[in-house]
Design a protein around this motif. Structure first.
Motif, PDB file in Angstrom:
ATOM      1  N   SER A   1      34.118  48.557  41.020  1.00  0.00           N
ATOM      2  CA  SER A   1      35.038  47.644  41.913  1.00  0.00           C
ATOM      3  C   SER A   1      34.728  46.410  42.351  1.00  0.00           C
ATOM      4  O   SER A   1      35.412  45.462  42.643  1.00  0.00           O
ATOM      5  CB  SER A   1      34.819  48.846  43.177  1.00  0.00           C
ATOM      6  N   LEU A   2      33.404  46.117  42.678  1.00  0.00           N
ATOM      7  CA  LEU A   2      32.948  44.777  43.253  1.00  0.00           C
ATOM      8  C   LEU A   2      33.455  43.775  42.161  1.00  0.00           C
ATOM      9  O   LEU A   2      33.849  42.674  42.665  1.00  0.00           O
ATOM     10  CB  LEU A   2      31.313  44.729  43.077  1.00  0.00           C
ATOM     11  N   VAL A   3      33.057  43.985  40.899  1.00  0.00           N
ATOM     12  CA  VAL A   3      33.469  42.894  39.828  1.00  0.00           C
ATOM     13  C   VAL A   3      35.201  42.947  39.624  1.00  0.00           C
ATOM     14  O   VAL A   3      35.361  41.877  39.572  1.00  0.00           O
ATOM     15  CB  VAL A   3      32.812  43.393  38.386  1.00  0.00           C
ATOM     16  N   LEU A   4      35.780  44.201  39.724  1.00  0.00           N
ATOM     17  CA  LEU A   4      37.182  44.029  39.597  1.00  0.00           C
ATOM     18  C   LEU A   4      37.937  43.578  40.590  1.00  0.00           C
ATOM     19  O   LEU A   4      38.910  42.941  40.381  1.00  0.00           O
ATOM     20  CB  LEU A   4      37.713  45.437  39.137  1.00  0.00           C
ATOM     21  N   ASP A   5      37.250  43.543  41.729  1.00  0.00           N
ATOM     22  CA  ASP A   5      37.937  42.965  43.153  1.00  0.00           C
ATOM     23  C   ASP A   5      37.599  41.477  42.730  1.00  0.00           C
ATOM     24  O   ASP A   5      38.763  40.632  43.199  1.00  0.00           O
ATOM     25  CB  ASP A   5      37.154  43.272  44.342  1.00  0.00           C
ATOM     26  N   LYS A   6      36.510  40.939  42.248  1.00  0.00           N
ATOM     27  CA  LYS A   6      36.663  39.502  41.882  1.00  0.00           C
ATOM     28  C   LYS A   6      37.835  38.944  40.733  1.00  0.00           C
ATOM     29  O   LYS A   6      38.161  38.168  40.812  1.00  0.00           O
ATOM     30  CB  LYS A   6      35.127  39.065  41.561  1.00  0.00           C
ATOM     31  N   MET A   7      37.751  39.982  39.838  1.00  0.00           N
ATOM     32  CA  MET A   7      38.610  39.582  38.935  1.00  0.00           C
ATOM     33  C   MET A   7      40.267  39.823  39.113  1.00  0.00           C
ATOM     34  O   MET A   7      40.701  38.528  38.843  1.00  0.00           O
ATOM     35  CB  MET A   7      38.580  40.738  37.676  1.00  0.00           C
ATOM     36  N   ALA A   8      40.354  40.372  40.149  1.00  0.00           N
ATOM     37  CA  ALA A   8      41.893  40.495  40.818  1.00  0.00           C
ATOM     38  C   ALA A   8      42.229  39.159  41.761  1.00  0.00           C
ATOM     39  O   ALA A   8      43.285  38.950  41.776  1.00  0.00           O
ATOM     40  CB  ALA A   8      41.795  41.676  41.739  1.00  0.00           C
ATOM     41  N   GLU A   9      41.026  38.691  42.072  1.00  0.00           N
ATOM     42  CA  GLU A   9      41.048  37.362  42.735  1.00  0.00           C
ATOM     43  C   GLU A   9      41.643  36.310  41.906  1.00  0.00           C
ATOM     44  O   GLU A   9      42.276  35.263  42.250  1.00  0.00           O
ATOM     45  CB  GLU A   9      40.031  36.755  43.520  1.00  0.00           C
ATOM     46  N   ASP A  10      41.240  36.217  40.535  1.00  0.00           N
ATOM     47  CA  ASP A  10      41.443  35.170  39.505  1.00  0.00           C
ATOM     48  C   ASP A  10      42.425  35.661  38.511  1.00  0.00           C
ATOM     49  O   ASP A  10      42.953  34.364  37.787  1.00  0.00           O
ATOM     50  CB  ASP A  10      40.075  35.146  38.768  1.00  0.00           C
ATOM     51  N   VAL A  11      42.796  36.625  38.266  1.00  0.00           N
ATOM     52  CA  VAL A  11      43.855  37.227  37.274  1.00  0.00           C
ATOM     53  C   VAL A  11      45.020  37.599  37.969  1.00  0.00           C
ATOM     54  O   VAL A  11      44.917  38.646  38.855  1.00  0.00           O
ATOM     55  CB  VAL A  11      43.139  38.337  36.297  1.00  0.00           C
ATOM     56  N   ALA A  12      46.366  36.887  37.649  1.00  0.00           N
ATOM     57  CA  ALA A  12      47.522  37.456  38.268  1.00  0.00           C
ATOM     58  C   ALA A  12      48.134  38.514  37.814  1.00  0.00           C
ATOM     59  O   ALA A  12      47.622  38.996  36.595  1.00  0.00           O
ATOM     60  CB  ALA A  12      48.355  36.356  38.071  1.00  0.00           C
ATOM     61  N   GLU A  13      48.983  39.370  38.473  1.00  0.00           N
ATOM     62  CA  GLU A  13      49.385  40.457  38.161  1.00  0.00           C
ATOM     63  C   GLU A  13      50.552  40.075  37.065  1.00  0.00           C
ATOM     64  O   GLU A  13      51.108  39.306  36.774  1.00  0.00           O
ATOM     65  CB  GLU A  13      50.306  41.006  39.334  1.00  0.00           C
ATOM     66  N   GLY A  14      50.425  41.226  36.117  1.00  0.00           N
ATOM     67  CA  GLY A  14      51.173  40.986  34.846  1.00  0.00           C
ATOM     68  C   GLY A  14      50.528  40.191  33.542  1.00  0.00           C
ATOM     69  O   GLY A  14      50.926  40.205  32.526  1.00  0.00           O
ATOM     70  N   ASP A  15      49.307  39.588  33.960  1.00  0.00           N
ATOM     71  CA  ASP A  15      48.621  38.787  32.861  1.00  0.00           C
ATOM     72  C   ASP A  15      47.959  39.759  31.751  1.00  0.00           C
ATOM     73  O   ASP A  15      47.567  40.962  32.198  1.00  0.00           O
ATOM     74  CB  ASP A  15      47.277  38.291  33.545  1.00  0.00           C
ATOM     75  N   GLU A  16      47.856  39.328  30.664  1.00  0.00           N
ATOM     76  CA  GLU A  16      47.360  40.127  29.573  1.00  0.00           C
ATOM     77  C   GLU A  16      45.566  40.073  29.825  1.00  0.00           C
ATOM     78  O   GLU A  16      45.326  38.864  29.778  1.00  0.00           O
ATOM     79  CB  GLU A  16      47.639  39.768  28.088  1.00  0.00           C
ATOM     80  N   VAL A  17      45.209  41.523  29.385  1.00  0.00           N
ATOM     81  CA  VAL A  17      43.668  41.290  29.690  1.00  0.00           C
ATOM     82  C   VAL A  17      43.037  42.133  28.583  1.00  0.00           C
ATOM     83  O   VAL A  17      43.916  42.939  27.827  1.00  0.00           O
ATOM     84  CB  VAL A  17      43.305  41.929  31.004  1.00  0.00           C
ATOM     85  N   GLY A  18      41.916  41.907  28.160  1.00  0.00           N
ATOM     86  CA  GLY A  18      41.179  42.648  27.177  1.00  0.00           C
ATOM     87  C   GLY A  18      40.130  43.605  28.096  1.00  0.00           C
ATOM     88  O   GLY A  18      39.737  43.283  28.885  1.00  0.00           O
ATOM     89  N   TYR A  19      39.538  44.393  27.114  1.00  0.00           N
ATOM     90  CA  TYR A  19      38.525  45.300  27.561  1.00  0.00           C
ATOM     91  C   TYR A  19      37.631  45.890  26.563  1.00  0.00           C
ATOM     92  O   TYR A  19      37.971  46.288  25.406  1.00  0.00           O
ATOM     93  CB  TYR A  19      39.436  46.580  27.824  1.00  0.00           C
TER      94      TYR A  19
END
Length: 366
Positions: free
Chosen positions: A165-183
Motif C-alpha cells: 500500500s505504501l508503494v502503490l499510494d506513491k504510484m497512484a500519485e504518479d500514474v493517471a487513471e486509465g494508464d497502461e501498467v505492467g506487473y
C-alpha cells in the motif's frame, strides 16, 4: 547512461551471488557490504531454560539464500544466534522446494531444539513442520502460509499489505487513471501473494489497465525475469509504469527495460532494500521511483529472538509482524543516502530491536 549504470551494479551483485552459490547446510555465508555488523545490548537477567545451559541447537531451513534480501536476513539471524550463544546450522535449498522439504527432515534428525523455516511452499513443508512439532521441536515460520495445517508453529512476517500500500499510494500519485501498467510477480509465494492482493485492489480502484503479468521466482530471479520483462514491454509499448514487488524482480525489470529503446520514461515501483538497491535507485536517470522496505538484517535477528522466546515459553502471541517504511528515490537523493548504514541512521524505525525482546536476551541492533 542508464544501461551502463544498471549493468555495473547488477554485475557486482552477480559476482557476490556466484561467490555464495556454494553455501549450504552449516557453511558460513559471506555477507556483502549491505549486511553490516550489529551492536549487541548486554542481557540484564539470567536466561531461562533451555538457554541457561550451553548446547542449544537451532537450524534455519531456507528456500533460497540468494539475493540481497536473503543474504542480509541470514546475516541478522547468524549474529543474533551468536549473541544468544546457540549453535546455528544453515540449510539452503537454493530454490528447490523438494530439497527444502528433505533438508527440513535432516534438521529434525540432527537433534536440534528449534527450527526457523524461511519461505517455501505449504504443500512441501507442512508435513515436516508437524513432524518437528510432534518431536518437541519449537518451530518459527517466516513468510510461509501454514497456520491452518501447523497452528502450533509461530508465524512471523513482514506487513506485506502495508508494504504494498505504501508503494502503490506513491504510484497512484504518479500514474493517471486509465494508464497502461505492467506487473512482475509470481504466484504461490506467501509474501508475494499478500502483495498481489493489494495490487489487484489498486488496479481496480485506480482504473489502471494491466497489460501483462510476468516474472519467475527462481534461485536467479533477477536474471531469469529480465528477458521476460523485455518481451512483455516490447509487446506493450504503451506501458507507463511497472510494479515489481520483490527487489530481485525489480532488478530484473530494470535490466529488461534497458534492452528496449523508448522505455526511458517507464516508472518502476518495487519492494525491499539493500545497498545495491539504493545504488540502483539513486543512479542517474534511474527508473526505480519507490520501494517498500524493512531492514532484513533486523528481521533475521528478530525472528531468532521470537523463536528463543517461544522456546523459553515466554511468547505471548502466535503471529509477529514487522512494519515497513516507504523509501523514495527523491528522498534518498535529497538525504545523500548511499548505503544501508546511511539509511539506518536516517530512519531509526528500521531498527526493530524492541520486537521480541526480553531482559535475558542480548539484543542485536543494526
Amino acid at each position: 547512461m542508464r544501461t551502463s549504470t544498471t549493468t555495473a551494479v547488477l554485475g557486482a551483485a552477480a559476482l557476490c551471488a556466484l561467490a555464495l552459490a556454494g553455501c549450504s547446510q552449516g557453511a558460513p555465508a559471506t555477507s556483502d557490504d549491505s549486511s553490516g555488523s550489529g551492536s549487541v545490548a548486554e542481557a540484564t537477567a539470567d536466561a531461562p531454560a533451555p538457554f541457561d545451559k550451553e548446547g542449544v541447537k537451532i537450524a534455519i531451513v531456507q528456500q533460497s539464500g540468494q539475493g540481497d534480501y536473503f543474504q542480509q536476513y541470514l546475516n541478522g539471524t547468524r549474529q543474533q544466534a551468536e549473541a544468544l550463544g546457540v549453535d546455528l546450522s544453515v540449510f539452503d535449498a537454493q530454490g528447490d522446494n523438494a530439497k527444502q522439504a528433505s533438508q527440513l527432515e535432516q534438521a529434525i534428525s540432527s537433534g536440534v531444539d528449534g527450527i526457523i523455516v524461511r519461505h517455501g511452499l505449504p504443500d512441501t513443508l507442512c508435513e515436516g513442520v508437524n513432524k518437528a512439532l510432534d518431536a518437541g521441536i519449537t518451530v518459527a515460520i517466516y513468510d510461509v502460509e501454514i497456520q491452518e495445517c501447523a497452528p502450533e508453529a509461530v508465524q512471523t512476517q513482514q506487513s506485506d499489505a502495508m508494504m504494498a500500500s505504501l508503494v502503490l499510494d506513491k504510484m497512484a500519485e504518479d500514474v493517471a487513471e486509465g494508464d497502461e501498467v505492467g506487473y512482475v510477480n509470481y504466484d504461490g509465494i506467501a509474501p508475494l501473494d499478500r502483495r498481489d492482493a493489494v495490487w489487484q485492489k489498486y488496479v481496480t480502484d485506480k482504473g489502471w489497465e494491466q497489460k501483462f503479468k510476468t516474472g519467475n521466482f527462481t534461485n536467479s530471479s533477477a536474471t531469469d525475469t529480465a528477458p521476460m520483462v523485455t518481451a512483455a514491454v516490447q509487446a506493450n509499448s504503451g506501458v507507463k509504469a511497472i510494479y515489481a514487488p520483490y527487489d530481485e524482480f525489480t532488478k530484473g525489470t530494470l535490466t529488461g527495460l534497458d534492452q528496449v529503446t523508448g522505455t526511458e520514461d517507464v516508472l518502476v515501483y518495487g519492494a525491499d532494500i539493500s545497498t545495491a538497491d539504493i545504488e540502483l535507485m539513486t543512479a542517474k536517470d534511474s527508473r526505480w521511483v519507490a520501494t517498500g522496505a524493512t531492514d532484513p538484517n533486523a528481521i533475521g535477528a528478530a525472528v531468532m529472538r521470537t523463536l528463543a522466546l517461544h522456546m523459553a515459553g515466554e511468547l505471548s502471541e502466535s503471529t509477529v509482524d514487522f512494519p515497513p517504511i516507504l523509501v523514495t528515490q527523491d528522498w534518498l537523493r535529497e538525504n545523500d543516502i548511499k548505503n544501508m548504514d546511511d539509511l539506518r541512521a536516517a530512519e531509526p524505525e528500521l531498527n526493530i530491536s524492541d520486537v521480541s525482546g526480553a531482559d535475558w536476551i542480548p539484543v542485536v541492533s543494526f
